[in-house]
Design a protein around this motif. Structure first.
Motif, PDB file in Angstrom:
ATOM      1  N   TYR A  57     -16.136  92.978  -7.295  1.00 53.83           N
ATOM      2  CA  TYR A  57     -16.562  93.393  -5.946  1.00 53.83           C
ATOM      3  C   TYR A  57     -17.622  94.491  -6.085  1.00 53.83           C
ATOM      4  O   TYR A  57     -17.504  95.357  -6.958  1.00 53.83           O
ATOM      5  CB  TYR A  57     -15.372  93.936  -5.133  1.00 53.83           C
ATOM      6  N   ASP A  58     -18.601  94.456  -5.184  1.00 49.43           N
ATOM      7  CA  ASP A  58     -19.702  95.415  -5.278  1.00 49.43           C
ATOM      8  C   ASP A  58     -19.416  96.687  -4.478  1.00 49.43           C
ATOM      9  O   ASP A  58     -20.276  97.203  -3.760  1.00 49.43           O
ATOM     10  CB  ASP A  58     -20.992  94.723  -4.788  1.00 49.43           C
ATOM     11  N   PHE A  59     -18.189  97.190  -4.549  1.00 48.83           N
ATOM     12  CA  PHE A  59     -17.851  98.515  -4.004  1.00 48.83           C
ATOM     13  C   PHE A  59     -16.634  98.984  -4.775  1.00 48.83           C
ATOM     14  O   PHE A  59     -15.819  98.178  -5.221  1.00 48.83           O
ATOM     15  CB  PHE A  59     -17.610  98.495  -2.487  1.00 48.83           C
TER      16      PHE A  59
ATOM     17  N   ASN B  16     -16.433  87.647   3.130  1.00 49.59           N
ATOM     18  CA  ASN B  16     -17.859  87.819   2.888  1.00 49.59           C
ATOM     19  C   ASN B  16     -18.299  87.058   1.631  1.00 49.59           C
ATOM     20  O   ASN B  16     -17.709  87.209   0.557  1.00 49.59           O
ATOM     21  CB  ASN B  16     -18.165  89.317   2.692  1.00 49.59           C
ATOM     22  N   GLU B  17     -19.335  86.250   1.794  1.00 47.60           N
ATOM     23  CA  GLU B  17     -19.964  85.524   0.679  1.00 47.60           C
ATOM     24  C   GLU B  17     -18.978  84.794  -0.229  1.00 47.60           C
ATOM     25  O   GLU B  17     -19.091  84.835  -1.462  1.00 47.60           O
ATOM     26  CB  GLU B  17     -20.843  86.470  -0.151  1.00 47.60           C
ATOM     27  N   ALA B  18     -18.015  84.118   0.378  1.00 50.21           N
ATOM     28  CA  ALA B  18     -17.107  83.281  -0.423  1.00 50.21           C
ATOM     29  C   ALA B  18     -17.865  82.012  -0.824  1.00 50.21           C
ATOM     30  O   ALA B  18     -18.964  81.751  -0.319  1.00 50.21           O
ATOM     31  CB  ALA B  18     -15.872  82.931   0.396  1.00 50.21           C
TER      32      ALA B  18
ATOM     33  N   TRP C 171     -36.337  90.621  -2.548  1.00 52.13           N
ATOM     34  CA  TRP C 171     -35.557  91.460  -3.460  1.00 52.13           C
ATOM     35  C   TRP C 171     -34.991  90.608  -4.589  1.00 52.13           C
ATOM     36  O   TRP C 171     -35.497  90.594  -5.678  1.00 52.13           O
ATOM     37  CB  TRP C 171     -34.473  92.246  -2.719  1.00 52.13           C
ATOM     38  N   TYR C 172     -33.942  89.825  -4.306  1.00 50.53           N
ATOM     39  CA  TYR C 172     -33.443  88.939  -5.356  1.00 50.53           C
ATOM     40  C   TYR C 172     -34.324  87.688  -5.366  1.00 50.53           C
ATOM     41  O   TYR C 172     -34.839  87.272  -4.339  1.00 50.53           O
ATOM     42  CB  TYR C 172     -31.991  88.526  -5.087  1.00 50.53           C
ATOM     43  N   GLY C 173     -34.466  87.106  -6.532  1.00 47.74           N
ATOM     44  CA  GLY C 173     -35.238  85.860  -6.592  1.00 47.74           C
ATOM     45  C   GLY C 173     -36.702  86.113  -6.866  1.00 47.74           C
ATOM     46  O   GLY C 173     -37.285  85.502  -7.730  1.00 47.74           O
TER      47      GLY C 173
ATOM     48  N   SER D 227     -26.850  88.787   8.808  1.00 41.92           N
ATOM     49  CA  SER D 227     -25.761  89.730   8.560  1.00 41.92           C
ATOM     50  C   SER D 227     -26.044  90.689   7.410  1.00 41.92           C
ATOM     51  O   SER D 227     -25.386  91.725   7.293  1.00 41.92           O
ATOM     52  CB  SER D 227     -24.450  88.987   8.327  1.00 41.92           C
ATOM     53  N   GLU D 228     -26.998  90.348   6.525  1.00 39.90           N
ATOM     54  CA  GLU D 228     -27.417  91.280   5.467  1.00 39.90           C
ATOM     55  C   GLU D 228     -28.834  90.945   5.046  1.00 39.90           C
ATOM     56  O   GLU D 228     -29.174  89.767   4.854  1.00 39.90           O
ATOM     57  CB  GLU D 228     -26.546  91.141   4.206  1.00 39.90           C
ATOM     58  N   ILE D 229     -29.636  91.973   4.880  1.00 42.03           N
ATOM     59  CA  ILE D 229     -30.961  91.838   4.276  1.00 42.03           C
ATOM     60  C   ILE D 229     -31.375  93.247   3.883  1.00 42.03           C
ATOM     61  O   ILE D 229     -31.045  94.214   4.576  1.00 42.03           O
ATOM     62  CB  ILE D 229     -31.968  91.180   5.254  1.00 42.03           C
TER      63      ILE D 229
HETATM   64  C1  ADA Z   1     -24.269  90.869  -1.023  1.00 46.11           C
HETATM   65  C2  ADA Z   1     -22.962  91.533  -0.616  1.00 46.11           C
HETATM   66  C3  ADA Z   1     -23.080  93.028  -0.472  1.00 46.11           C
HETATM   67  C4  ADA Z   1     -23.949  93.623  -1.554  1.00 46.11           C
HETATM   68  C5  ADA Z   1     -25.327  92.990  -1.525  1.00 46.11           C
HETATM   69  C6  ADA Z   1     -26.265  93.526  -2.606  1.00 46.11           C
HETATM   70  O1  ADA Z   1     -24.936  90.266  -0.038  1.00 46.11           O
HETATM   71  O2  ADA Z   1     -22.419  90.985   0.535  1.00 46.11           O
HETATM   72  O3  ADA Z   1     -21.789  93.589  -0.493  1.00 46.11           O
HETATM   73  O4  ADA Z   1     -23.353  93.434  -2.792  1.00 46.11           O
HETATM   74  O5  ADA Z   1     -25.168  91.614  -1.767  1.00 46.11           O
HETATM   75  O6  ADA Z   1     -26.595  94.697  -2.532  1.00 46.11           O
HETATM   76  O7  ADA Z   1     -26.621  92.772  -3.503  1.00 46.11           O
END
Ligand code: ADA
Length: 553
Positions: free
Chosen positions: A130-132, A363-365, A419-421, A457-459
Motif C-alpha cells: 500500500y502506498d501509505f 481503490n485501484e483493485a 507523470w507515469y508512462g 478521482s486522481e491525477i
Molecule cells: C494511485 C493510488 C494512490 C497513489 C498514486 C501515486 O493512483 O491510488 O494512492 O499511490 O497512485 O502517487 O502513484
C-alpha cells in the motif's frame, strides 16, 4: 451524540514489545510508559518506525451493561476488560463497538493491545505494498456508554423531499424492546412528538419544521432529539439530495462541478492519530481556497473530519480501506467478507453526515479481470441495502479496460498522464494530458454509460519543494499539469469533477519505491507534509477564483 457517552481521552499507560499479539502474555507486561490516546506509537519518538505491539491500558469507573466504541486502530488489536478478551479487531480505520457486562461498580481495566506487523496474505487488510504508511496504535477516539434496559442503537434520517422538508426516519432499538417503547422525538429542540413501537425497528416519515436546505454555500444543519425513558440522544443531519441526471451529478436538483483533493488523514509527526485542530486547519484551508470536494483516501474518515465537513459545506467521497488489491484477494473468501463488513460499518456509522455524497471502496483493485465482478457487485449491493440515497463508486486505474464500470453509479478514473508512462517527458507539455482526459470523457459518453456520473478521482505529479528547475519533479511542472487539468475538467461538461492527487505530501515506504518516493513520501501534495504550500497551491487558487467569478460551483 449520546449524552451518556464518555470519551476516554488523555493519558493511558503504555508498553511496547517487538513481537506479535500471539506472543503477548499480559501477566508479564510492565506498563513502563504513558502516552496520550489517540496515538500512533510508531509515528515519532522512541518507537518510530518499529514493528511490534503497542499495548495501551486505562483504568475506568464503570458498572453493568456498557458499550465500548473504538473508532479506529492499526493494524489489528485485541481488546481486554479486566484481563478477559472481549474481542479482536482486524480492520484498520474501522470503528467497532462491543456491548458487555462491565461488572460491579468500581475501577476496571481496559487494555487495547495493537500490532503493526505487515501481512501479505491474500486476506490481509493492509498489504506492505500500500502506498501509505501502516502505523500501529489507537488512531481515533475511544468511548464508553452505560446502557439502560432499552436504547436506540441506530438512527438514520434520509431527505425525501426538499420543498416540504420531508424525511424518512429509521430507528433500531437495542436491549429489551419486547415490552414496547414510547420514544419522544423533536427537531431543532422544538415541539416534540411520540412514536410507539413493539419491534426492534421503526420507520416513519415526518416534515422538518423551519426546514433549510444544506448546500456547500449555506451548510445549514438540523438536529433530531431522541428521548427514550429520559436517556437523550441527538442526531445531526442536513436536508439535501444527491442524484445523477443525464450523466451529471446533481446536488439539490442542480448540476455540480466537484473540485478538490484527495486527502490522507495523516501527519508525519502523529501518523493517523491527528488532532481535531489539525484536521480543521486542513479543511478550512481547502474551503477558503474555493474548493468544494474531498476524497477521503483510502479508508473511512473519522467522525471529527466528517463533522467539520458538514459544518463547512465540503462534499465528501468516503471510502473503505483498500489499495491495488489483486485478484487473489478479490476472490479470497475472508478478504471478501471483511470488505463487505467494513464497508457496511462505514456506511452505518457515518450515514447522517450531509457532507458525504459518495460511498467508495477498493481503490485501484484489479477490476480489469472478470473475476473481480462478484465482489464489486456484492459491496455495491451491501451499500445500497443500507443507504439508497447516495451514489456509489470505486476508483479504477484501468480506464477503458475496466470490466466493472457497469456495476456502480459513478465512473471514477485515476490516471497519471504526464507523470507515469511518459518518463521521457522532462518539460511539461499539455498535449499528453489533454489527449488522455478527452479520450476518457469520450469513452464515458457512449450510450451505455450515459446515465453514469464521471469523476477524475486522481491525477497529479510529484514536486519536491524548492525545485524550480521547471522540469519533472519541480514545483512548476506540477503547477502546469494541475492547472491544465483544472481547465479541461471545468470546460468539459461530461466531467462532474476532479479530486487532485494530492492535498499534502504523505508518508509511505522508502524501500521498494525509493526512486519514485524520495524521502519516503508520496510527494504529489500541493502542500508539503507540514502543509507549507508549493507553487501549485497558489496557481490553482487564482485559477479557481477566476472561474468561479463566471459560474458558481
Ligand atoms: C494511485 C493510488 C494512490 C497513489 C498514486 C501515486 O493512483 O491510488 O494512492 O499511490 O497512485 O502517487 O502513484
Amino acid at each position: 451524540m449520546d449524552y451518556r457517552k464518555q470519551l476516554l481521552y488523555g493519558e493511558w499507560d503504555f508498553f511496547f514489545a517487538p513481537t506479535t499479539l500471539a506472543n503477548i502474555n499480559l501477566a508479564e507486561v510492565v506498563f513502563d510508559k504513558s502516552c496520550h490516546v489517540p496515538n500512533c506509537f510508531d509515528a515519532t519518538g522512541e518507537y518510530r518506525f518499529k514493528r511490534g505491539c503497542g499495548i495501551y491500558r486505562k483504568e475506568i469507573c464503570a458498572s453493568g451493561k456498557i458499550k465500548l466504541e473504538i473508532e479506529g486502530i492499526g493494524l489489528r488489536a485485541s481488546v481486554f476488560w479486566d484481563r478477559q478478551k472481549i474481542s479482536e479487531m482486524n480492520i484498520p480505520f474501522t470503528a467497532e463497538q462491543f456491548v458487555f457486562d462491565a461488572g460491579k461498580y468500581g475501577k476496571h481495566e481496559l487494555i487495547i493491545a495493537t500490532e503493526n506487523t505487515l501481512d501479505s496474505s491474500p486476506s490481509s487488510m493492509f498489504h506492505p505494498f500500500y502506498d501509505f504508511y501502516g502505523y500501529g496504535g489507537i488512531y481515533r477516539d475511544v468511548y464508553i456508554t452505560p446502557l439502560p434496559e432499552v436504547w436506540v442503537e441506530f438512527a438514520r434520517v434520509t431527505t425525501l423531499d426538499l420543498k416540504s422538508g420531508k424525511v424518512e426516519i429509521l430507528l433500531q432499538l437495542g436491549g429489551n424492546w419486547q415490552k414496547g417503547v414510547d420514544i419522544e422525538l423533536g427537531f431543532d429542540n422544538g415541539k416534540t412528538f411520540i412514536v410507539s413501537g413493539k419491534s426492534p425497528e421503526l420507520t416513519f416519515c415526518k416534515c422538518v419544521p423551519d426546514k433549510r436546505e444544506w448546500t456547500p454555500d449555506s451548510p445549514v444543519l438540523h438536529s433530531m432529539q431522541i428521548n427514550l425513558n429520559g436517556n437523550l440522544q441527538e442526531v445531526t443531519f442536513g436536508l439535501r439530495i444527491i442524484e445523477i441526471n443525464e450523466g451529471r451529478i446533481c446536488l439539490n436538483g442542480k448540476a455540480i462541478k466537484l473540485v478538490g483533493f484527495n486527502r490522507h488523514d495523516a501527519h508525519p509527526d502523529y501518523g493517523y492519530a491527528i488532532h481535531e485542530k489539525l484536521i480543521r486547519a486542513d479543511l478550512e484551508k481547502i474551503k477558503k481556497a474555493g474548493y468544494n470536494f474531498i476524497r477521503g483516501c483510502h479508508y473511512p474518515q473519522s467522525e471529527t473530519m466528517l463533522k467539520i465537513c458538514d459544518e463547512l459545506g465540503l462534499l465528501v467521497w468516503d471510502e473503505s480501506l483498500g489499495w491495488g488489491n489483486k485478484i487473489t484477494s478479490l476472490t479470497d473468501p475472508v478478504f471478501c467478507d471483511l470488505q463487505q463488513r467494513q464497508t457496511r460499518k462505514m456506511v452505518r456509522r457515518s450515514i447522517n453526515h450531509p457532507s458525504i455524497i459518495l460511498w467508495g471502496f477498493l481503490n485501484e483493485a484489479e477490476t480489469n479481470v472478470t473475476e473481480a465482478r462478484n465482489l464489486i457487485e456484492k459491496i455495491y449491493r451491501t451499500v445500497k441495502s443500507e443507504d439508497s440515497s447516495r451514489l456509489v463508486t470505486f476508483a479504477t486505474m484501468f480506464g477503458e479496460e475496466d470490466l466493472c464500470l457497469d456495476l456502480v453509479d459513478v465512473i471514477s478514473f485515476n490516471t497519471y498522464p504526464g507523470w507515469y508512462g511518459n518518463v521521457d517527458m522532462q518539460e511539461f507539455s499539455p498535449q499528453a494530458v489533454l489527449e488522455k482526459l478527452r479520450q476518457l470523457a469520450d469513452y464515458s459518453s457512449q450510450e451505455k454509460w450515459r446515465n453514469k456520473g464521471l469523476i477524475l478521482s486522481e491525477i497529479g505529479a510529484a514536486a519536491l519543494p524548492g525545485d524550480h528547475s521547471g522540469l519533472r519533479w519541480s514545483e512548476e511542472y506540477q503547477a502546469n499539469l494541475l492547472s491544465t487539468v483544472l481547465n479541461e475538467v471545468w470546460e468539459n461538461e461530461r466531467w462532474s469533477g476532479v479530486a487532485f492527487w494530492l492535498f499534502a505530501d504523505t508518508k509511505t515506504y522508502s524501500d521498494g519505491r525509493a526512486l519514485a518516493r524520495p524521502r519516503g513520501f508520496n510527494n504529489k501534495g500541493v502542500l508539503n507534509e507540514y502543509r507549507l504550500p508549493k507553487l501549485a497551491w497558489e496557481v490553482l487558487i487564482q485559477q479557481l477564483k477566476e472561474k468561479v467569478q463566471f459560474r458558481r460551483i
